[in-house]
Enzyme design. Sequence first.
Site, short mmCIF file in Angstrom:
data_model
loop_
_atom_site.label_atom_id
_atom_site.label_comp_id
_atom_site.label_asym_id
_atom_site.label_seq_id
_atom_site.Cartn_x
_atom_site.Cartn_y
_atom_site.Cartn_z
N CYS A 1 0.67 -1.26 -0.21
CA CYS A 1 -0.13 -0.02 -0.08
C CYS A 1 0.66 1.13 0.06
O CYS A 1 2.07 1.25 0.36
CB CYS A 1 -0.79 -0.19 1.23
SG CYS A 1 -1.81 -1.30 1.60
N GLY B 1 1.52 0.30 -5.01
CA GLY B 1 0.04 -0.57 -5.26
C GLY B 1 -0.52 -0.41 -6.56
O GLY B 1 -0.82 0.86 -6.57
N ASN C 1 -1.49 1.54 5.67
CA ASN C 1 -0.29 0.78 5.03
C ASN C 1 0.14 -0.07 6.00
O ASN C 1 0.73 0.38 7.00
CB ASN C 1 0.70 1.86 4.48
CG ASN C 1 1.97 1.10 3.70
OD1 ASN C 1 1.95 -0.09 3.42
ND2 ASN C 1 2.93 1.82 3.74
N GLY C 2 0.57 -1.27 5.61
CA GLY C 2 1.02 -2.15 6.83
C GLY C 2 0.32 -3.61 6.76
O GLY C 2 -0.45 -3.98 5.84
N TYR D 1 14.09 -1.78 -2.41
CA TYR D 1 13.26 -1.98 -3.60
C TYR D 1 12.17 -1.17 -3.35
O TYR D 1 11.56 -0.61 -4.44
CB TYR D 1 13.07 -3.53 -3.54
CG TYR D 1 11.93 -3.79 -4.78
CD1 TYR D 1 12.39 -3.64 -6.12
CD2 TYR D 1 10.76 -4.17 -4.53
CE1 TYR D 1 11.52 -3.96 -7.01
CE2 TYR D 1 10.06 -4.41 -5.42
CZ TYR D 1 10.25 -4.31 -6.95
OH TYR D 1 9.39 -4.53 -7.91
#
Lengths: 496, 496, 496, 496
Positions: free
Chosen positions: B26, B52, B130-131, B271
């Site tokens: 996300c 995402g 997010n997570g 990344y």
Amino acid sequence: MSDRQMPPAHPFDFDAVDADKLHEECGVFGVNGVTDAANFVALGLHALQHRGQEAGGIVSYHPEHGFNSARRFGYVRDNFTRASLMETLPGELAIGHVRYSTAGSKGAAIRDVQPFFGEFSMGGAAIAHNGNITNADALRRELIERGSIFQSSSDSECIIHLMARSLQRDIPARMEDALRRVEGAFSVVAMTRTKLIGVRDPLGVRPLVLGKLADDGYVLSSETCALDIIGAEFVREIEPGEMVVISGGKVESRRPFRAQASKFCIFEHVYFSRPDSIIGGRSVYETRRQIGVELAREAPVEADLVCPVPDSGTPAAIGFAHESGIPYGMGIIRNQYMGRTFIEPTEQIRNMGVRLKLNVNRALIRGKRVILVDDSVVRGTTSRKIKEMILDAGAAEVHFRIASPPTAWPCFYGVDTPQREKLLAATMSEEEMREHLGVDSLKFISLDGLYRAVGASEEGRNNKCPQYCDACFSGEYPVEPADMIEKGFKLKTAAE
Amino acid sequence: MSDRQMPPAHPFDFDAVDADKLHEECGVFGVNGVTDAANFVALGLHALQHRGQEAGGIVSYHPEHGFNSARRFGYVRDNFTRASLMETLPGELAIGHVRYSTAGSKGAAIRDVQPFFGEFSMGGAAIAHNGNITNADALRRELIERGSIFQSSSDSECIIHLMARSLQRDIPARMEDALRRVEGAFSVVAMTRTKLIGVRDPLGVRPLVLGKLADDGYVLSSETCALDIIGAEFVREIEPGEMVVISGGKVESRRPFRAQASKFCIFEHVYFSRPDSIIGGRSVYETRRQIGVELAREAPVEADLVCPVPDSGTPAAIGFAHESGIPYGMGIIRNQYMGRTFIEPTEQIRNMGVRLKLNVNRALIRGKRVILVDDSVVRGTTSRKIKEMILDAGAAEVHFRIASPPTAWPCFYGVDTPQREKLLAATMSEEEMREHLGVDSLKFISLDGLYRAVGASEEGRNNKCPQYCDACFSGEYPVEPADMIEKGFKLKTAAE
Amino acid sequence: MSDRQMPPAHPFDFDAVDADKLHEECGVFGVNGVTDAANFVALGLHALQHRGQEAGGIVSYHPEHGFNSARRFGYVRDNFTRASLMETLPGELAIGHVRYSTAGSKGAAIRDVQPFFGEFSMGGAAIAHNGNITNADALRRELIERGSIFQSSSDSECIIHLMARSLQRDIPARMEDALRRVEGAFSVVAMTRTKLIGVRDPLGVRPLVLGKLADDGYVLSSETCALDIIGAEFVREIEPGEMVVISGGKVESRRPFRAQASKFCIFEHVYFSRPDSIIGGRSVYETRRQIGVELAREAPVEADLVCPVPDSGTPAAIGFAHESGIPYGMGIIRNQYMGRTFIEPTEQIRNMGVRLKLNVNRALIRGKRVILVDDSVVRGTTSRKIKEMILDAGAAEVHFRIASPPTAWPCFYGVDTPQREKLLAATMSEEEMREHLGVDSLKFISLDGLYRAVGASEEGRNNKCPQYCDACFSGEYPVEPADMIEKGFKLKTAAE
Amino acid sequence: MSDRQMPPAHPFDFDAVDADKLHEECGVFGVNGVTDAANFVALGLHALQHRGQEAGGIVSYHPEHGFNSARRFGYVRDNFTRASLMETLPGELAIGHVRYSTAGSKGAAIRDVQPFFGEFSMGGAAIAHNGNITNADALRRELIERGSIFQSSSDSECIIHLMARSLQRDIPARMEDALRRVEGAFSVVAMTRTKLIGVRDPLGVRPLVLGKLADDGYVLSSETCALDIIGAEFVREIEPGEMVVISGGKVESRRPFRAQASKFCIFEHVYFSRPDSIIGGRSVYETRRQIGVELAREAPVEADLVCPVPDSGTPAAIGFAHESGIPYGMGIIRNQYMGRTFIEPTEQIRNMGVRLKLNVNRALIRGKRVILVDDSVVRGTTSRKIKEMILDAGAAEVHFRIASPPTAWPCFYGVDTPQREKLLAATMSEEEMREHLGVDSLKFISLDGLYRAVGASEEGRNNKCPQYCDACFSGEYPVEPADMIEKGFKLKTAAE
């Protein structure tokens, strides 16, 4: 929150003919015990499409694939006939819903499309509701206060939250719990992983019937016409206040509510139901034809032609013509290629109104004294336009005969009605209406005549305890519309 | 229940290059104090699209029009750039979310797309997360038992239900309540009718930064690159365990959690984040380039060409070439017209794999000893195919240099990783991997080298209290993955 | 007539980066002798997508199902990868086309998308054309006068009408007849029921190559990169003025035109072709890298960083960095999720321009003297914006190095160029351009340097008989642009 | 070549009720002298939708914007009511077409949708054609031989190619040239930049009427019902063999053909035209009602109920009931939410047939002797299913009365008819048909009775020179069907 997952379905609804009708909000249908139950539901919903054209939804259950759901705007036939969609709805148990949007909600959202689903600790359940909950605002406030999160603006969502909070250990019992908290009109079709459930409110305002398929399959439907399409046998009506729990070929009947005198909606006979449905052992077509007969007796007039306003006025016009001996003829022709609304229409389309749907058969009308038979007068806007078209075509006289009494009160039990002030009959006498419409005569069937025509009694209405809910005509509401009163609606006073 | 309001977005994801990467789930973004805040959110989400690609959503609030929401499958640029959609999202306060579907959920549903919204008695709130919540299963069971109805299969929905049930009287306080119950990694952006809220979990696993616009506008974003696109100034990172409540041009900082040593995800450097973002005061590009430099020192090899596997290997390859003095060249060309997946592809497309996206620059490769620099090896499937393409083109030798240590453990903090058994490094030694890939040499950067490159310390990793979360390399999980352990996941034993 | 069968594909093209490039109009591809030839064509067109992103089309022939065609707006990968579409294109023989719309045609129409098809008395034929016919207006007038009905606004449609009117009894002979009437640049791939045909104009302005599959399959393609994707072997380039007729595993070579010195488009080397394609035995990547080397020799400057304008400036930047010894770095990051245009964008999106696609890697740029390497300057609008972004990020100096000579003349051979007045180099000297762009220095590679880099000769350009078509730089048009002269275009005078 | 720009519109047409009717192929409409002429055409085509439901198209001309065209599959109301589409069709002159696909063409293509357009040296012209050209195959062969390229599989395209090749200097004269080469039935509406043109073939097989709007606006339409919807005044029918050229408020009448006795299609009275249209000064509704009267005289039967097969049998049933004195009732109810076909239907939908559209009003039918009045019997498949439904509902007797003579011959003049072998009346006597249908009696109106009902003459048909084309009943074809004879069709022999 309005989650606009789809473009607003109806930028506006200017389809003048239909817009000037009362609208049923919903049709419900469920089936179990057959392979690909969702296909049967799709056919049933197609047959019930007249009860709600805005959107439809189906939920099915399959032991391996679990609960699946599809909800779509538009006609059943445009969505739920596609193999690629129906494959996503496997299983032998399914329920569905078609809906007409209520006046209150602006900007339809797919979130508001039923069936609604809830996952409980003992498994999931889905419900489809026809009717209207008159204490929904209060229930919603209470549920939110206690931590429920609503996903839609629909009154029906209260039911599933009440079920989620019930302490009962099985789902039908939770449903009883929930529905005892709910006031108003409800015919509900529900399902768990193993059971098909049907309930009608204690007054039985909205219809719900039981049908049977070969083997152990059972069907629940708003009307019998949807049994015919799938070849199901009509067993009986679900009774007011009854809950049926269907599983393994057995139909268990429960009585969760205190007994009350039934108050079936009399307007189902006049307009909502399909003419080929059977209500109370009697064809709706025959009832409407009989309304025409009564009307011819109550309000005869000398004329050359009895002409229905298509299509809903047709059976009453046939009855009127038969009783009066005046020839029956199709003076107004309906364009069969009209749907309900337009997306982003041109200015010109917006102004066309009735002419997009109806045309006058000028050669038939010219020089004649015409009796126009319509089912009801709501705002009167369409009636005026039709009258103008008939006069433009050269009619000598125009007489309106209306197959229902004056509609003077809004419905709060699942029918989309304009505010009281917009109802022609709420602000005008019959003679004022006649003048407003500009016709030579205007007559409505009497309330007693209507009760006679529906077969209630030879004497007509039992004013002490009316056999039907006729609040839209009489202003006598069998269930107090609590939310609306809070919003300022005034009940009929003794003086009125 | 899988509500298939849309055709399954990704019948399968066979895009071999991307499929063999770890995927961030996300990106989150929020803004207040600007006209048409949703437009800013759209731009921010576009800049965060790499976090995402499956779907995105925006919620905005306007005093007159209330909360509005739009959620769509597909790229931000294909949906949230259209005037007709953005007009439905008015207001000066808005938040948004882009998501990558997790491996677990088959058949994406629009219901799972964030932000999630809840209406409470004191007003509505929306959250974007997010997570990953590591105790979500247990929380969900408890909430359902108490009558909450879940609408999605997302772990993030727990937060909004916990908020709904909190007894606190204002929404930020309810959010504190809720997040104290939650374990795992979370960077959350939320909004009420007046406030923009940002929170990071006590370990600060996922990023979240604060930016400022002219006047009183503030921005919350997963990465700084999304500040650049809207011309916002980077203020600072939200600190681990910090909650900021932004309203009326003021940023209030709260500390709802007990203090802990921070554990930022080291893979964000390798990344996930965009090379033009700044983390910890340092350009991600520069960090990656430095990884290449370290790698050239740790694992030198004689060769004719340093060639990146595009595009994620490029900065490390530039660093490697610079440090080693071996010429840098584009031996693999990426087709710019590839999206992520195909709908209903032909058999042939399904079998094309890497060749749809990458082609070898044969004239450059022929006869050369080639060093291929890639960011990571996950399953190894793509690495094998690339090696074959390089050899087919006539390379004399192929040496893989990997800009991260061997990925031997799954991530449970918001990154989509294959099951442990599918990770090449979980079952093979480095030499076995080299043989499996069929290359002349294969070297990964050491964990210490990586820590040096990200600027943690000259000595590398502090093994007693690692400066980052590096569970995917080390198997040391800073938060116990409770749900996964219940499902049978085995933590690293002392012996390993 | 503009037949708007689809919404206008590109209400406007404001994508500033790409808009300020020259655009190749087309890519062509054909294959025979393989099952499901259309699938191969789809893959080939995907690899040629950089030559035309607006629309694509495929025609196939199957003995039982006849000729079938599909034409679509949008990327190949979004249309021609779907099984349901590809099933409608059966057969072992197929050709295809991708197109970029020309500046002249406003409002794209599917009617203009190639291949074009004609049914003749001896059977059908389809053609796909890359290039531009310089006497198309005159031919069209003549054909209409004689009763031909044109279906498109495309110059290429003349070819099929000329074929329809030829008195030859077989289709290749009709094609020779037709193409002898045609002036300008054309690489054509055509098919009959049994033959795959390829032709290049006598000057060989546009590329066309021959490839071979296993068994008797042959391939024709604009570039070799499209042979790689389907695993075809590169056989040779079709020669200028050559026609190949492929059938039953045989390649027959014909010479329908009078021999002339070849004039291949030198801009194919600079920008149009993909870096992994081979032209004249040499990798395009290597040529571009060599341009960078030449440029570093011709126009050195002291600086800290060589930074490509992504992605087209990258190979030249690598060469420049290598030759100059100045470090190479990615100072500008490209958002990978940008397509070409937006449908109905918000005002804000419209004004974003370059920032939607490019972001500066601020940490890398700050304080540095930066050399920006770009492939060309057309209008200069994008160059100015990039310079501003670089300076905003704190660069100390900005030096532009351009991998082509000043573009001062429009192309009339199949490339979309602005009118001459819009070309920066048509109205300004190099110093004026430098001032206009506001950079510290601006240098273009010399025409001789470019000729050296492409390997034409150590001495550079043969000014008596240039080895390439370089009209866009030199104003020397190898074929008189008859239609344009009629419309008022002025050729270069002796004085210029 | 089948250019599948759209998914095949009708994978199959299993809509059993409509499938067992004859189908008119087209409706045409044109208007000039009004602002936004295309909007008027859209309304006119909506009123003519019964003449063709597959697709529609409109061409308009505006001095600045030139000719524009839009062609779409589906209903007029779903396409040509949208502001965004109609804005692309500016101008005061426009023509349009609705079409029903002919049996022969499998896989509809947008290329086949009219109007057809051609650009000639003196300007463009568009044509819309209702009817069928009986020598189209021969004309097409000749035109291709001479170099014309056909874009569609439509017979109508010959006309525009013949016009393109005419040596006349103005377009109406070219049209005269072209139509003199054409055999068969044609009512054509055409337009140039300044003229609206209407033509009927010498026999006047298909209808075409002239209407007038306020100011100088004129209208051409297949039927008068489409004049009503736009408020145009009916002026007169275009005469057989007449061409009208309308421009600047003037209607010029030309006579391009040799005079012949007129042969208007008698089936327009029976089924094709809308009941509210006027043909030959007489309402179609009244004619159909009169057919019912004649039928009651010719074929009386004792019964309890006259029931129409909705909706086409309704006027004749009203007439039959009136003449016979037997009560009229709606024994069959039509579902209003049926369109014509389904895309990709489930197996179950495929097998539903008539039940999707019709349901029996069981309560009305039970125990009664029922007279079913239908307009025609083509294959007989639907008649059998309706009979079964009626018997299942408990009817005591079923008597079919058909408002046309036995349909024993195919139509070659623009009506979609099954091959002769599929027509029930081509292979069976009336008694055999009765047995095949399984009804108590079956009677068709006589040919003379039909001629009386349409008002041709008191004596009925003039067998020496029939007043109408009645080839479908009599096998006497007024124009030799040349193409069909070449394909093997056998004309009626003296013996038959």
